[in-house]
Design an enzyme around this catalytic site. Structure first.
Site, PDB file in Angstrom:
ATOM      1  N   GLY A  61       0.790  -1.225   0.000  1.00  0.00           N
ATOM      2  CA  GLY A  61       0.000   0.000   0.000  1.00  0.00           C
ATOM      3  C   GLY A  61       0.817   1.268   0.000  1.00  0.00           C
ATOM      4  O   GLY A  61       1.639   1.488  -0.880  1.00  0.00           O
ATOM      5  N   CYS A 120      12.883   5.086  -4.231  1.00  0.00           N
ATOM      6  CA  CYS A 120      12.067   4.686  -5.381  1.00  0.00           C
ATOM      7  C   CYS A 120      12.876   4.671  -6.670  1.00  0.00           C
ATOM      8  O   CYS A 120      12.304   4.681  -7.773  1.00  0.00           O
ATOM      9  CB  CYS A 120      10.840   5.591  -5.529  1.00  0.00           C
ATOM     10  SG  CYS A 120       9.815   5.641  -4.050  1.00  0.00           S
TER      11      CYS A 120
END
Length: 241
Positions: free
Chosen positions: A173, A191
């Site tokens: 999530g 990321c």
């Protein structure tokens, strides 16, 4: 369609323990769906929203580059952190104290069968939550998550996202930095994106600490509004260590 979602506040939990618990819930929903398909059982599938805070941990998604982890095993140990390669999308991220992590484990057949829409909804939940604190958060084209000052030299990420889905059942999530120690992000290329900063709500508001309980309540409110879901009374999740 069952649009009831059971909210579980798991408190501070080890990442692997929580991952195993997610897998347990995820697998139980898949089992019901398979039984319905094979036997026409017509059983409702449950939905869950887990809130948790993790001790210091770095996680690498299945499509991520391990070179975005800048610490070796001994350095990780010195930082009191752990590292896992996991089965969500996305690259590397950090979880730790002061961060609200949300794991919606939903059967999207109960809502809508569109993963792109699902991710946009999760982003919108955070965007609306931050708006209540006077922050104009947005999406960044081609980059999942929620950002501030996109399109400027000061662009910075405040919420990371990565999900897994199978037969329209979701897990993993979002992770919203509320009172996070941003120094831990210096040890990764967050990321996999170079040259962009990471921020936290307390930094943006110029506060020493922001109430995580309050932020979590706002997230929950916007989640149920957007998904047009019905909340099942929150329970404290209990799992064995």
């Amino acid at each position: 369609m069952n649009r009831k979602v059971e909210v579980q506040d798991m408190g501070l939990r080890d990442y692997k323990e929580t991952w195993d618990y997610q897998e347990e819930l995820f697998g139980s929903i898949l089992d019901i769906k398979m039984k319905n398909r094979r036997e026409g059982a017509g059983l409702e599938t449950p939905n869950y929203l887990l809130f948790v805070e993790h001790p210091h941990v770095y996680t690498l998604g299945k499509s991520g580059d391990v070179h975005n982890m800048l610490l070796d095993e001994k350095q990780l140990e010195a930082k009191g952190a752990t590292f896992y390669k996991i089965n969500r999308g996305g690259d590397i991220t950090y979880h730790g104290p002061g961060q609200i992590v949300g794991y919606p484990i939903l059967d999207l057949d109960n809502f809508f069968t569109d993963i792109h829409k699902y991710l946009r909804f999760l982003e919108e939940v955070i965007i609306r939550t931050l708006a209540e604190y006077g922050l104009k958060a947005t999406r960044s084209e081609g980059e999942t998550g929620v950002w501030l000052d996109v399109g400027t030299p000061f662009a910075r990420k405040i919420c990371a996202m990565g999900v897994r889905a199978s037969r329209w059942v979701t897990m993993h999530g979002f992770a919203l930095n509320v009172n996070a120690d941003l120094g831990y992000f210096d040890h990764i290329i967050p990321c996999g994106i170079r040259g962009k900063a990471v921020t936290s709500l307390h930094v943006e508001l110029g506060k020493q600490e922001v109430s995580e309980t309050e932020v979590r309540e706002k997230i929950q409110k916007h989640f149920f509004d957007l998904f047009e879901a019905e909340s099942v009374a929150s329970v404290k999740a209990v799992t064995e260590n």
